[in-house]
Design a protein around this motif. Structure first.
Motif, PDB file in Angstrom:
ATOM      1  N   ASP A 251     -45.872   4.289 -14.149  1.00 35.76           N
ATOM      2  CA  ASP A 251     -44.823   3.357 -14.586  1.00 35.76           C
ATOM      3  C   ASP A 251     -44.306   3.732 -15.964  1.00 35.76           C
ATOM      4  O   ASP A 251     -43.110   3.600 -16.252  1.00 35.76           O
ATOM      5  CB  ASP A 251     -45.381   1.933 -14.591  1.00 35.76           C
ATOM      6  CG  ASP A 251     -45.728   1.465 -13.181  1.00 35.76           C
ATOM      7  OD1 ASP A 251     -45.147   2.056 -12.230  1.00 35.76           O
ATOM      8  OD2 ASP A 251     -46.557   0.552 -13.050  1.00 35.76           O
ATOM      9  N   ALA A 252     -45.174   4.209 -16.827  1.00 42.21           N
ATOM     10  CA  ALA A 252     -44.743   4.570 -18.181  1.00 42.21           C
ATOM     11  C   ALA A 252     -43.784   5.754 -18.129  1.00 42.21           C
ATOM     12  O   ALA A 252     -42.772   5.807 -18.831  1.00 42.21           O
ATOM     13  CB  ALA A 252     -45.954   4.888 -19.047  1.00 42.21           C
ATOM     14  N   GLU A 253     -44.093   6.739 -17.288  1.00 43.31           N
ATOM     15  CA  GLU A 253     -43.211   7.895 -17.173  1.00 43.31           C
ATOM     16  C   GLU A 253     -41.886   7.505 -16.545  1.00 43.31           C
ATOM     17  O   GLU A 253     -40.832   8.019 -16.899  1.00 43.31           O
ATOM     18  CB  GLU A 253     -43.888   8.995 -16.350  1.00 43.31           C
ATOM     19  CG  GLU A 253     -45.090   9.631 -17.054  1.00 43.31           C
ATOM     20  CD  GLU A 253     -45.815  10.593 -16.160  1.00 43.31           C
ATOM     21  OE1 GLU A 253     -46.540  11.474 -16.680  1.00 43.31           O
ATOM     22  OE2 GLU A 253     -45.671  10.476 -14.910  1.00 43.31           O
ATOM     23  N   ARG A 254     -41.960   6.539 -15.607  1.00 45.62           N
ATOM     24  CA  ARG A 254     -40.731   6.111 -14.942  1.00 45.62           C
ATOM     25  C   ARG A 254     -39.817   5.382 -15.925  1.00 45.62           C
ATOM     26  O   ARG A 254     -38.596   5.510 -15.868  1.00 45.62           O
ATOM     27  CB  ARG A 254     -41.063   5.231 -13.743  1.00 45.62           C
ATOM     28  CG  ARG A 254     -39.825   4.861 -12.907  1.00 45.62           C
ATOM     29  CD  ARG A 254     -40.183   4.014 -11.709  1.00 45.62           C
ATOM     30  NE  ARG A 254     -41.005   4.763 -10.770  1.00 45.62           N
ATOM     31  CZ  ARG A 254     -42.282   4.550 -10.563  1.00 45.62           C
ATOM     32  NH1 ARG A 254     -42.925   3.634 -11.279  1.00 45.62           N
ATOM     33  NH2 ARG A 254     -42.968   5.251  -9.682  1.00 45.62           N
ATOM     34  N   SER A 255     -40.381   4.564 -16.843  1.00 46.51           N
ATOM     35  CA  SER A 255     -39.570   3.817 -17.810  1.00 46.51           C
ATOM     36  C   SER A 255     -38.930   4.732 -18.842  1.00 46.51           C
ATOM     37  O   SER A 255     -37.935   4.392 -19.461  1.00 46.51           O
ATOM     38  CB  SER A 255     -40.439   2.767 -18.516  1.00 46.51           C
ATOM     39  OG  SER A 255     -41.474   3.404 -19.250  1.00 46.51           O
ATOM     40  N   GLN A 256     -39.523   5.916 -19.055  1.00 50.16           N
ATOM     41  CA  GLN A 256     -38.998   6.848 -20.043  1.00 50.16           C
ATOM     42  C   GLN A 256     -37.928   7.773 -19.478  1.00 50.16           C
ATOM     43  O   GLN A 256     -37.343   8.564 -20.200  1.00 50.16           O
ATOM     44  CB  GLN A 256     -40.143   7.695 -20.626  1.00 50.16           C
ATOM     45  CG  GLN A 256     -41.136   6.893 -21.431  1.00 50.16           C
ATOM     46  CD  GLN A 256     -42.280   7.747 -21.938  1.00 50.16           C
ATOM     47  OE1 GLN A 256     -42.323   8.946 -21.642  1.00 50.16           O
ATOM     48  NE2 GLN A 256     -43.201   7.131 -22.676  1.00 50.16           N
ATOM     49  N   GLN A 257     -37.685   7.704 -18.169  1.00 50.01           N
ATOM     50  CA  GLN A 257     -36.690   8.588 -17.573  1.00 50.01           C
ATOM     51  C   GLN A 257     -35.302   8.181 -18.046  1.00 50.01           C
ATOM     52  O   GLN A 257     -34.980   7.006 -18.174  1.00 50.01           O
ATOM     53  CB  GLN A 257     -36.766   8.524 -16.046  1.00 50.01           C
ATOM     54  CG  GLN A 257     -38.005   9.209 -15.475  1.00 50.01           C
ATOM     55  CD  GLN A 257     -38.004   9.169 -13.962  1.00 50.01           C
ATOM     56  OE1 GLN A 257     -37.216   8.417 -13.385  1.00 50.01           O
ATOM     57  NE2 GLN A 257     -38.876   9.943 -13.366  1.00 50.01           N
ATOM     58  N   GLN A 258     -34.424   9.128 -18.334  1.00 47.31           N
ATOM     59  CA  GLN A 258     -33.076   8.883 -18.786  1.00 47.31           C
ATOM     60  C   GLN A 258     -32.186   8.592 -17.586  1.00 47.31           C
ATOM     61  O   GLN A 258     -32.338   9.174 -16.524  1.00 47.31           O
ATOM     62  CB  GLN A 258     -32.533  10.121 -19.539  1.00 47.31           C
ATOM     63  CG  GLN A 258     -33.329  10.495 -20.771  1.00 47.31           C
ATOM     64  CD  GLN A 258     -33.162   9.453 -21.873  1.00 47.31           C
ATOM     65  OE1 GLN A 258     -32.104   8.789 -21.960  1.00 47.31           O
ATOM     66  NE2 GLN A 258     -34.194   9.291 -22.701  1.00 47.31           N
ATOM     67  N   THR A 259     -31.243   7.631 -17.842  1.00 49.36           N
ATOM     68  CA  THR A 259     -30.266   7.353 -16.796  1.00 49.36           C
ATOM     69  C   THR A 259     -29.112   8.302 -16.948  1.00 49.36           C
ATOM     70  O   THR A 259     -29.052   9.114 -17.870  1.00 49.36           O
ATOM     71  CB  THR A 259     -29.771   5.899 -16.899  1.00 49.36           C
ATOM     72  OG1 THR A 259     -29.120   5.742 -18.162  1.00 49.36           O
ATOM     73  CG2 THR A 259     -30.950   4.937 -16.808  1.00 49.36           C
ATOM     74  N   ASP A 260     -28.115   8.231 -16.071  1.00 47.23           N
ATOM     75  CA  ASP A 260     -26.975   9.139 -16.119  1.00 47.23           C
ATOM     76  C   ASP A 260     -25.885   8.674 -17.065  1.00 47.23           C
ATOM     77  O   ASP A 260     -24.793   9.241 -17.090  1.00 47.23           O
ATOM     78  CB  ASP A 260     -26.389   9.323 -14.708  1.00 47.23           C
ATOM     79  CG  ASP A 260     -25.949   7.991 -14.120  1.00 47.23           C
ATOM     80  OD1 ASP A 260     -26.147   6.984 -14.793  1.00 47.23           O
ATOM     81  OD2 ASP A 260     -25.422   7.994 -12.982  1.00 47.23           O
ATOM     82  N   GLY A 261     -26.101   7.585 -17.868  1.00 44.25           N
ATOM     83  CA  GLY A 261     -25.115   7.117 -18.844  1.00 44.25           C
ATOM     84  C   GLY A 261     -24.150   6.083 -18.301  1.00 44.25           C
ATOM     85  O   GLY A 261     -23.370   5.508 -19.046  1.00 44.25           O
ATOM     86  N   GLY A 262     -24.168   5.762 -17.069  1.00 39.49           N
ATOM     87  CA  GLY A 262     -23.278   4.778 -16.470  1.00 39.49           C
ATOM     88  C   GLY A 262     -23.838   3.371 -16.594  1.00 39.49           C
ATOM     89  O   GLY A 262     -24.987   3.171 -17.002  1.00 39.49           O
ATOM     90  N   PRO A 263     -23.047   2.383 -16.297  1.00 37.37           N
ATOM     91  CA  PRO A 263     -23.558   1.003 -16.366  1.00 37.37           C
ATOM     92  C   PRO A 263     -24.640   0.782 -15.353  1.00 37.37           C
ATOM     93  O   PRO A 263     -24.622   1.361 -14.268  1.00 37.37           O
ATOM     94  CB  PRO A 263     -22.315   0.154 -16.082  1.00 37.37           C
ATOM     95  CG  PRO A 263     -21.419   1.061 -15.296  1.00 37.37           C
ATOM     96  CD  PRO A 263     -21.649   2.425 -15.821  1.00 37.37           C
ATOM     97  N   GLU A 264     -25.554  -0.063 -15.796  1.00 37.86           N
ATOM     98  CA  GLU A 264     -26.652  -0.336 -14.879  1.00 37.86           C
ATOM     99  C   GLU A 264     -26.209  -1.240 -13.742  1.00 37.86           C
ATOM    100  O   GLU A 264     -26.731  -1.141 -12.643  1.00 37.86           O
ATOM    101  CB  GLU A 264     -27.811  -0.982 -15.641  1.00 37.86           C
ATOM    102  CG  GLU A 264     -28.397  -0.050 -16.705  1.00 37.86           C
ATOM    103  CD  GLU A 264     -29.559  -0.696 -17.401  1.00 37.86           C
ATOM    104  OE1 GLU A 264     -29.870  -1.844 -17.063  1.00 37.86           O
ATOM    105  OE2 GLU A 264     -30.181  -0.031 -18.256  1.00 37.86           O
ATOM    106  N   GLU A 265     -25.259  -2.138 -14.009  1.00 37.30           N
ATOM    107  CA  GLU A 265     -24.802  -3.041 -12.968  1.00 37.30           C
ATOM    108  C   GLU A 265     -23.290  -2.988 -12.915  1.00 37.30           C
ATOM    109  O   GLU A 265     -22.612  -2.846 -13.932  1.00 37.30           O
ATOM    110  CB  GLU A 265     -25.259  -4.463 -13.238  1.00 37.30           C
ATOM    111  CG  GLU A 265     -26.775  -4.614 -13.190  1.00 37.30           C
ATOM    112  CD  GLU A 265     -27.183  -6.051 -13.422  1.00 37.30           C
ATOM    113  OE1 GLU A 265     -26.276  -6.882 -13.612  1.00 37.30           O
ATOM    114  OE2 GLU A 265     -28.396  -6.317 -13.375  1.00 37.30           O
TER     115      GLU A 265
END
Length: 220
Positions: free
Chosen positions: A196-210
């Motif tokens: 879970d810790a590694e998953r929370s540190q993953q970067q998103t693609d910069g787009g809105p989350e919702e």
């Protein structure tokens, strides 16, 4: 003049410098007759023969005597020498015919026009005799060895058990090669699940989350 009484005869017919034909006669042959006929013992064409068949050679107590056709020029040579004319004192004339003794190691050349007939002692010295008991024994041994090869192959050949063992060895060898290849590529370490810790540190693609979409939405 030394001659051999136990040898055969060898004839070579030349047209110019080209060999046209050759004949060999074993020591069992007592006389050799020539004629312009394929069925003759010596099928000789192009030479003037006083009669047909013509007695070309006959065996004597000391070797061979060669009878000469009337229009030939006769020469002789020893091994390694050049041809020279046969001296008159070596020619024997009897009842209008001329002959010459064939000495050991001598080659005669009878020439008429473009044709030359070479006469010499044959390398065939004796006819091969029948098989002896020792020869039959060797043939039997060779035959047994020859027959034992397929029998040994059938006895030592592949069986279902040997075939299964061979297949297992081939599969194991292939598995070992695959393991070595994976290890070289770094694929031999098993993958672990992402925490879970590694998953929370993953970067998103910069787009809105919702993304909020209006109730009424049209698109073209």
């Amino acid at each position: 003049m030394s001659t051999k009484a136990d040898g055969g005869l060898y004839f070579e017919l030349y047209w110019g410098e080209n060999l046209a034909d050759a004949w060999s006669y074993g020591p069992e042959q007592a006389k050799v007759h020539a004629a312009p006929d394929e069925k003759a013992p010596l099928p000789l064409y192009g030479f003037t023969l006083p009669e047909e068949p013509f007695l070309m050679a006959e065996r004597t107590g000391r070797g061979w005597r060669i009878h000469l056709p009337p229009n030939v020029h006769v020469e002789h040579k020893a091994r390694g020498d050049a041809f020279t004319s046969v001296p008159a004192n070596q020619l024997v004339k009897d009842q209008g015919r001329t002959s010459v003794a064939l000495a050991d190691g001598m080659t005669l050349r009878l020439t008429e026009g473009q044709l030359s007939l070479l006469v010499q002692g044959s390398v065939v010295k004796e006819r091969v005799g029948p098989l002896q008991w020792k020869d039959m024994g060797w043939l039997l041994i060779v035959g047994l060895l020859f027959l034992s090869l397929p029998v040994g192959f059938l006895l030592a050949g592949p069986t279902p058990q040997r075939a299964a063992e061979s297949n297992a060895r081939a599969l194991q060898l292939a598995a070992d090669k695959e393991a070595a290849r994976r290890k070289q590529m770094g694929l031999d370490t098993p993958m672990r699940p992402i925490t879970d810790a590694e998953r929370s540190q993953q970067q998103t693609d910069g787009g809105p989350e919702e993304v909020h979409i209006p109730a009424t939405f049209r698109s073209r």
